[in-house]
Design a protein around this motif. Structure first.
Motif, PDB file in Angstrom:
ATOM      1  N   ALA A  32      64.237 -11.310  73.214  1.00 16.04           N
ATOM      2  CA  ALA A  32      65.444 -10.604  73.648  1.00 16.04           C
ATOM      3  C   ALA A  32      65.200  -9.647  74.813  1.00 16.04           C
ATOM      4  N   HIS A  33      64.011  -9.048  74.868  1.00 20.40           N
ATOM      5  CA  HIS A  33      63.794  -7.967  75.826  1.00 20.40           C
ATOM      6  C   HIS A  33      62.856  -8.286  76.987  1.00 20.40           C
ATOM      7  N   TYR A  34      62.109  -9.378  76.922  1.00 21.36           N
ATOM      8  CA  TYR A  34      61.164  -9.673  77.999  1.00 21.36           C
ATOM      9  C   TYR A  34      61.835  -9.738  79.379  1.00 21.36           C
ATOM     10  N   PRO A  35      62.955 -10.459  79.524  1.00 18.58           N
ATOM     11  CA  PRO A  35      63.563 -10.520  80.874  1.00 18.58           C
ATOM     12  C   PRO A  35      63.941  -9.139  81.413  1.00 18.58           C
ATOM     13  N   LYS A  36      64.456  -8.265  80.555  1.00 16.65           N
ATOM     14  CA  LYS A  36      64.847  -6.918  80.986  1.00 16.65           C
ATOM     15  C   LYS A  36      63.623  -6.102  81.368  1.00 16.65           C
ATOM     16  N   VAL A  37      62.586  -6.176  80.555  1.00 13.06           N
ATOM     17  CA  VAL A  37      61.347  -5.438  80.840  1.00 13.06           C
ATOM     18  C   VAL A  37      60.741  -5.943  82.148  1.00 13.06           C
ATOM     19  N   PHE A  50      57.762   2.479  64.502  1.00  9.57           N
ATOM     20  CA  PHE A  50      59.109   2.754  65.019  1.00  9.57           C
ATOM     21  C   PHE A  50      59.953   3.329  63.890  1.00  9.57           C
ATOM     22  N   ARG A  51      60.521   4.538  64.114  1.00 10.06           N
ATOM     23  CA  ARG A  51      61.204   5.276  63.055  1.00 10.06           C
ATOM     24  C   ARG A  51      62.727   5.137  63.098  1.00 10.06           C
ATOM     25  N   ASN A  52      63.267   4.364  64.004  1.00  6.97           N
ATOM     26  CA  ASN A  52      64.716   4.202  64.143  1.00  6.97           C
ATOM     27  C   ASN A  52      65.419   5.511  64.515  1.00  6.97           C
ATOM     28  N   ASP A  53      64.703   6.420  65.193  1.00  5.96           N
ATOM     29  CA  ASP A  53      65.331   7.647  65.694  1.00  5.96           C
ATOM     30  C   ASP A  53      66.298   7.324  66.833  1.00  5.96           C
ATOM     31  N   SER A  54      66.040   6.225  67.499  1.00 10.02           N
ATOM     32  CA  SER A  54      66.900   5.746  68.585  1.00 10.02           C
ATOM     33  C   SER A  54      67.030   4.241  68.398  1.00 10.02           C
ATOM     34  N   SER A  55      67.786   3.607  69.295  1.00 11.18           N
ATOM     35  CA  SER A  55      67.898   2.148  69.190  1.00 11.18           C
ATOM     36  C   SER A  55      66.567   1.531  69.621  1.00 11.18           C
ATOM     37  N   ILE A  56      66.312   0.340  69.153  1.00 15.96           N
ATOM     38  CA  ILE A  56      65.061  -0.343  69.493  1.00 15.96           C
ATOM     39  C   ILE A  56      64.978  -0.583  70.996  1.00 15.96           C
ATOM     40  N   SER A  57      66.121  -0.872  71.644  1.00  7.97           N
ATOM     41  CA  SER A  57      66.085  -1.110  73.091  1.00  7.97           C
ATOM     42  C   SER A  57      65.741   0.171  73.846  1.00  7.97           C
ATOM     43  N   THR A  58      66.231   1.320  73.385  1.00  8.34           N
ATOM     44  CA  THR A  58      65.874   2.601  74.010  1.00  8.34           C
ATOM     45  C   THR A  58      64.377   2.839  73.873  1.00  8.34           C
ATOM     46  N   ILE A  74      58.950   2.982  76.416  1.00  8.75           N
ATOM     47  CA  ILE A  74      57.582   2.465  76.559  1.00  8.75           C
ATOM     48  C   ILE A  74      57.412   1.832  77.936  1.00  8.75           C
ATOM     49  N   SER A  75      58.412   1.088  78.379  1.00 10.11           N
ATOM     50  CA  SER A  75      58.344   0.406  79.673  1.00 10.11           C
ATOM     51  C   SER A  75      58.244   1.400  80.823  1.00 10.11           C
ATOM     52  N   VAL A  76      59.124   2.398  80.820  1.00 13.92           N
ATOM     53  CA  VAL A  76      59.117   3.410  81.888  1.00 13.92           C
ATOM     54  C   VAL A  76      57.784   4.146  81.898  1.00 13.92           C
ATOM     55  N   ASN A  77      57.320   4.582  80.731  1.00 15.65           N
ATOM     56  CA  ASN A  77      56.052   5.317  80.660  1.00 15.65           C
ATOM     57  C   ASN A  77      54.878   4.470  81.129  1.00 15.65           C
ATOM     58  N   THR A  78      54.850   3.203  80.748  1.00 20.70           N
ATOM     59  CA  THR A  78      53.762   2.315  81.158  1.00 20.70           C
ATOM     60  C   THR A  78      53.779   2.091  82.670  1.00 20.70           C
ATOM     61  N   CYS A  79      54.966   1.857  83.225  1.00 20.09           N
ATOM     62  CA  CYS A  79      55.072   1.647  84.677  1.00 20.09           C
ATOM     63  C   CYS A  79      54.670   2.906  85.439  1.00 20.09           C
ATOM     64  N   LEU A  91      72.181  -0.211  81.878  1.00 17.33           N
ATOM     65  CA  LEU A  91      72.182   0.678  80.714  1.00 17.33           C
ATOM     66  C   LEU A  91      73.221   1.771  80.876  1.00 17.33           C
ATOM     67  N   PRO A  92      73.854   2.161  79.772  1.00 20.01           N
ATOM     68  CA  PRO A  92      74.819   3.272  79.840  1.00 20.01           C
ATOM     69  C   PRO A  92      74.085   4.587  80.122  1.00 20.01           C
ATOM     70  N   GLN A  93      74.793   5.512  80.764  1.00 20.95           N
ATOM     71  CA  GLN A  93      74.187   6.786  81.133  1.00 20.95           C
ATOM     72  C   GLN A  93      73.657   7.539  79.920  1.00 20.95           C
ATOM     73  N   SER A  94      74.343   7.447  78.800  1.00 19.01           N
ATOM     74  CA  SER A  94      73.889   8.147  77.597  1.00 19.01           C
ATOM     75  C   SER A  94      72.526   7.636  77.135  1.00 19.01           C
ATOM     76  N   GLU A  95      72.308   6.325  77.231  1.00 22.06           N
ATOM     77  CA  GLU A  95      71.019   5.758  76.842  1.00 22.06           C
ATOM     78  C   GLU A  95      69.942   6.124  77.856  1.00 22.06           C
ATOM     79  N   ILE A  96      70.314   6.142  79.143  1.00 18.57           N
ATOM     80  CA  ILE A  96      69.367   6.533  80.189  1.00 18.57           C
ATOM     81  C   ILE A  96      68.913   7.974  79.950  1.00 18.57           C
ATOM     82  N   SER A  97      69.854   8.856  79.597  1.00 18.91           N
ATOM     83  CA  SER A  97      69.488  10.251  79.366  1.00 18.91           C
ATOM     84  C   SER A  97      68.523  10.364  78.183  1.00 18.91           C
TER      85      SER A  97
END
Length: 164
Positions: A14-19, A52-60, A65-70, A130-136
């Motif tokens: 589900a997420h590889y293309p986005k990453v 993963f503790r479900n504090d946020s959505s899995i996509s968030t 992780i993607s942003v930090n790794t990049c 991504l919606p601004q709320s998720e980006i924040s």
């Protein structure tokens, strides 16, 4: 196959293309480096999936992780004086026949590379839809701050693309 393996396979699919698109944005379209980054990201996802503790959505969580790794790769790359070629901005450009559109996309990638790390992360997530709320939540800034930055970044990129 256990439930963790199954969940990981579903996440990967589900997420590889986005990453991958996000990684391409960070490395100005260098597909080889983007693939390495995506592989590193999915290794981290696999290693931490049970935590993963479900504090946020899995996509968030995956985008974080993607942003930090990049960003981490870019920082270590700069320390080693490694430059990323911008000449071959994404292969998808070859699919477009309009030379002007191609030129604008190349200029856009060049301009995105000039942004600060945080602003680059924000605009790449915006381009990902991504919606601004998720980006924040991913970036760790208040929603109003993200909204203001997006407006400024778009203005900055418009000026940059028209002057390149």
């Amino acid at each position: 196959m256990n439930s963790t393996d199954k969940k990981y396979k579903e996440l990967y699919k589900a997420h590889y293309p986005k990453v991958m698109r996000l990684c391409l944005g960070y490395v100005a379209g260098d597909e080889a480096i983007a693939k390495d980054l995506a592989q590193d990201i999915f290794i981290k996802i696999w290693e931490n999936l049970d935590n993963f503790r479900n504090d946020s959505s899995i996509s968030t969580w995956i985008y974080r992780i993607s942003v930090n790794t990049c960003l981490s790769r870019l920082r270590t790359g700069k320390k080693r004086s490694r430059t990323i070629a911008i000449a071959d901005v994404p292969e998808i450009l070859e699919e477009h026949s309009d030379a002007d559109r191609e030129k604008q996309l190349v200029q856009l990638y060049k301009c995105i590379q000039k942004l600060s790390e945080t602003n680059r992360a924000i605009i790449l997530l915006v381009l990902e839809g991504l919606p601004q709320s998720e980006i924040s939540e991913i970036i760790g800034l208040k929603h109003d701050a993200v909204r203001t930055r997006i407006h400024r970044i778009k203005s900055q990129l418009t000026k940059c693309v028209s002057h390149e």
